[in-house]
Design a protein around this motif. Structure first.
Motif, mmCIF file in Angstrom:
data_model
loop_
_atom_site.group_PDB
_atom_site.id
_atom_site.type_symbol
_atom_site.label_atom_id
_atom_site.label_comp_id
_atom_site.label_asym_id
_atom_site.label_seq_id
_atom_site.Cartn_x
_atom_site.Cartn_y
_atom_site.Cartn_z
ATOM 1 N N TRP A 174 -1.033 1.374 4.920
ATOM 2 C CA TRP A 174 -0.426 0.069 4.640
ATOM 3 C C TRP A 174 1.082 0.220 4.774
ATOM 4 C CZ3 TRP A 174 -2.980 -4.353 2.014
ATOM 5 C CH2 TRP A 174 -4.382 -4.241 2.051
ATOM 6 N N LEU A 220 -0.437 -0.358 -4.149
ATOM 7 C CA LEU A 220 -1.777 -0.943 -4.226
ATOM 8 C C LEU A 220 -2.428 -0.552 -5.548
ATOM 9 C CD1 LEU A 220 -3.135 -0.146 -0.631
ATOM 10 C CD2 LEU A 220 -1.632 -2.006 -1.355
ATOM 11 N N VAL A 260 -1.895 -6.225 -4.355
ATOM 12 C CA VAL A 260 -0.829 -5.586 -3.583
ATOM 13 C C VAL A 260 0.495 -6.009 -4.203
ATOM 14 C CG1 VAL A 260 0.250 -5.362 -1.313
ATOM 15 C CG2 VAL A 260 -2.241 -5.629 -1.494
#
Length: 366
Positions: free
Chosen positions: A59, A99, A109
């Protein structure tokens, strides 16, 4: 008599040789794993945070406002959202991300970013929900963090006891780092719903530690919280963050090794760093490595640097309260390095910060 002495000497040599052969070779003589370094993906724009997700994807935030998932096997990129109210000025914009550790049950998030609040450049922490496609339901859990075109800190980390740690810079106003009523120049600690934990140093205050200039790396390992912090023209720092401790800025740079610094340190409970660099190398994001895939990196902080353009291994001692050895993993090849993420597969992913054709670099054992 002389003959007996010679025979005795030979016997001693034989015995000594036998002991040497049977002894275990020192660990340092074991062969190191060769490291392969490649570009995973490119054409990025100032990536700031890399997080290894529970879905085994990387991410990523980019400073202009994008949150994406990057496939670590082929580098393909899926943009989840461009956060609409991000305002990128100088070194500000969309910065830190974390996260929720139990992501399947709580697909939250957390983002740290700068925005225009009625004409004042401000930083806030917003919790989004991932619905499998995009990020929805933004909830502001902390606001009114002073921002500037530099010194925004903004690294996020969730500890095992589900507290959100937030690093903040002095936002170009040095004195605020020592003010207990300012959110600048701090490590902050809040609950995941934005409330203040009852065991924080000051009731109702998110402050956890203070006296920070611009901390841009946070790692929690074995009960210790480590940070990397930019110095001015000297003394970049690696610190262990301790509740309610003062880290000295702007009165102290690095260690308490000057007369004025020593007086301030003694009077203000200042914590000294594990390590400092002069001249500065511009320390930024870091992660912890403890995987067998590259065995020589075990029990090490992996540190990205901007000005120095180098990825470092900082080998910790067994207690985790000292750095035994510092090694360069690569230097200068990819320009400025902003963040590091260690994957569950033992590979190391590094984001560059050059402003043009930025990349994610991957290091793996051969």
């Amino acid at each position: 008599m002389e003959k007996k002495i010679k025979i005795l000497g030979i016997l001693i040599l034989i015995l000594a040789s036998g002991c040497k052969k049977s002894s275990k070779p020192p660990e340092s003589s074991l062969p190191e794993t060769a490291i392969d370094i490649q570009v995973l993906t490119q054409n990025l724009s100032l990536p700031w945070e890399l997080v290894w997700g529970p879905d085994n994807m990387i991410w990523m935030t980019e400073r202009g406002g994008k949150v994406s998932r990057v496939n670590p096997s082929n580098g393909s990129l899926n943009v989840l959202i461009t956060v609409p109210d991000v305002k990128s000025i100088g070194e500000g914009g969309l910065l830190g991300m974390a996260l929720h550790p139990d992501f399947s049950s709580n697909p939250f998030v957390f983002l740290a970013y700068n925005y225009d609040k009625a004409g004042t450049y401000t930083e806030k922490i917003v919790r989004y929900t991932y619905n499998g496609t995009t990020l929805i339901n933004p909830m502001v859990i902390l606001d009114n963090i002073p921002a500037a075109n530099n010194h925004n800190g903004a690294r996020l980390l969730i500890s095992p006891d589900l507290k959100l740690f937030i690093s903040t810079g002095d936002a170009a106003n040095q004195a605020t780092a020592q003010s207990l009523n300012s959110r600048s120049g701090k490590i902050l600690r809040i609950n995941l719903d934005g409330t203040i934990p009852s065991d924080n140093p000051i009731n109702g205050n998110p402050l956890w530690s203070y006296g920070h200039r611009n901390p841009q790396g946070l790692v929690y390992v074995n009960g210790k919280l480590y940070s990397s912090e930019h110095g001015p023209d000297k003394d970049d720092e690696i610190n262990v963050i301790v509740k309610n401790r003062n880290y000295g800025w702007p009165s102290v740079n690095g260690f308490c090794n000057e007369s004025a610094e020593q007086s301030f340190c003694n009077a203000n409970n200042v914590a000294e760093p594990l390590k400092s660099w002069t001249p500065t190398i511009a320390v930024s994001g870091m992660d912890f490595y403890n995987n067998d895939a590259i065995s020589q990196l075990k029990n090490s902080l992996i540190l990205a640097t901007l000005k120095d353009q180098t990825l470092y291994q900082l080998k910790l001692n067994s207690a985790g309260d000292g750095i035994e050895e510092t090694k360069e993993l690569f230097r200068g090849t990819y320009g400025r390095l902003r963040d590091v993420c260690v994957g569950a597969d033992g590979k190391i992913y590094v984001a560059t910060s050059n402003g043009s054709n930025d990349k994610i670099i991957v290091l793996k054992g051969k």
